[in-house]
Design an enzyme around this catalytic site. Structure first.
Site, mmCIF file in Angstrom:
data_model
loop_
_atom_site.group_PDB
_atom_site.id
_atom_site.type_symbol
_atom_site.label_atom_id
_atom_site.label_comp_id
_atom_site.label_asym_id
_atom_site.label_seq_id
_atom_site.Cartn_x
_atom_site.Cartn_y
_atom_site.Cartn_z
ATOM 1 N N HIS A 82 41.110 40.303 39.687
ATOM 2 C CA HIS A 82 41.993 40.266 38.523
ATOM 3 C C HIS A 82 41.279 40.783 37.269
ATOM 4 O O HIS A 82 41.878 41.518 36.478
ATOM 5 C CB HIS A 82 42.525 38.854 38.285
ATOM 6 N N HIS A 243 52.235 41.487 41.676
ATOM 7 C CA HIS A 243 50.874 40.979 41.780
ATOM 8 C C HIS A 243 50.066 41.749 42.825
ATOM 9 O O HIS A 243 48.862 41.944 42.664
ATOM 10 C CB HIS A 243 50.842 39.479 42.092
ATOM 11 N N ASP A 247 46.432 43.401 42.199
ATOM 12 C CA ASP A 247 45.269 43.273 43.093
ATOM 13 C C ASP A 247 44.759 44.643 43.530
ATOM 14 O O ASP A 247 43.549 44.881 43.584
ATOM 15 C CB ASP A 247 45.653 42.470 44.341
ATOM 16 N N HIS A 270 43.782 42.471 50.225
ATOM 17 C CA HIS A 270 42.401 42.853 49.900
ATOM 18 C C HIS A 270 41.676 43.515 51.067
ATOM 19 O O HIS A 270 40.917 44.461 50.888
ATOM 20 C CB HIS A 270 41.622 41.624 49.438
HETATM 21 ZN ZN LIG Z 1 45.415 38.441 43.130
#
Ligand SMILES: [Zn+2]
Length: 299
Positions: A82, A243, A247, A270
């Site tokens: 973030h 969001h 990311d 991720h």
């Molecule tokens: Zn995140």
């Protein structure tokens, strides 16, 4: 705020913040400090003696299970995505981030407070040219188990197109895709305030394993089997996929350069973000580093 895309940048004055680690539940302080040209973004674990420096690099990613964790010389720093996203938004090339524990504070679960910090610190151009990571060839990866697909393609700019696919009654189809053309203004307006999210069933099992100890409805969107549990609901109707964009911007910035390319993700997170970047980097024909004045912009 005007961004000179030709020059490297750092912050004008040092600034600090305090919060809790979403996984550790521990209080942690971070200090953002200006750094000289060509330093890159460097995390420094100042709770250790001697201090350990952990450069923000895609090559240093050691864990992507719940957040992006980078490690170097046996030490690590968790949940960097973030703050990296906010740094990408402001085009900050050089910065020292001193931290008193191994996890960046979660703040409100979005990048909004990091954006606020950077606005307060101010940004300065440095007398050295910026370089960009330019995608030259389409590279795609898939995850057989989840069906996730991630692709980077050549593009005159930086575009992100993400689709999420959760079988949940409170995530209708209209919330499942978002496209973002990168700029600071658009990031602040559309992406920065979107919060991290999770499911109550996962949360309970993480808690049993001693994780997500700092997680709460104050810093995460939580969904039970039926609906979003947060009393005030969502900040955007499609906050979840926004969001995911936040990311991705943070994970991509671990390349060490701003990206020029088109990222398309289906069910990505991720792990896929990192795998894709490593796949691109492993093919010398797929990318090159260029100065801004070689990109053919009218600047
Ligand atoms: Zn995140």
């Amino acid at each position: 705020m005007r961004i000179d895309r030709l020059l490297q940048r750092t912050i004008r004055t040092a600034i600090k913040a305090q919060g809790v680690g979403v996984h550790s539940g521990k209080s942690v302080k971070i200090f953002l400090k200006p750094a000289p040209p060509n330093t890159g973004i460097v995390f420094r674990r100042i709770d250790l003696d001697p201090v350990v420096e952990i450069p923000a690099s895609v090559h240093h990613v050691v864990d992507t299970a719940l957040c992006t964790c980078i490690g170097y010389q046996g030490q690590s720093v968790n949940t960097v995505e973030h703050i990296m996203s906010a740094l990408a938004a402001f085009s900050i090339d050089n910065l020292h981030i001193d931290i008193t524990d191994k996890e960046i504070p979660i703040m409100d679960g979005s990048a909004a407070q990091f954006i606020f910090l950077l606005q307060a610190a101010g940004v300065v151009d440095q007398p050295v040219q910026r370089q960009y990571f330019v995608v030259k060839k389409t590279v795609s990866i898939t995850d057989e188990q989840s069906g996730a697909v991630a692709t980077l393609s050549p593009f005159n700019g930086y575009r992100i197109d993400i689709t999420i696919d959760y079988d949940h009654p409170d995530i209708p189809d209209k919330c499942s895709n978002a496209v973002f053309d990168f700029s600071l203004t658009e990031f602040v307006r559309r992406v920065a305030r979107s919060r991290t999210f999770g499911f109550l069933s996962d949360y309970n099992s993480l808690r049993k394993k001693g994780m997500a100890l700092g997680s709460s409805l104050n810093n995460s969107i939580c969904l039970d089997d039926a609906a979003v549990m947060n009393r005030d609901g969502l900040r955007f109707f499609d906050e979840l996929v926004r969001h995911k964009i936040l990311d991705a911007v943070g994970d991509h910035y671990l390349l060490g350069y701003p990206l020029q390319g088109f990222f398309k993700g289906f069910k990505t997170g991720h792990a896929m973000n990192n795998r894709l970047l490593l796949a691109v980097l492993s093919d010398p024909d797929a990318w090159e580093i260029k100065h801004a004045n070689e990109l053919g912009w009218n600047v």
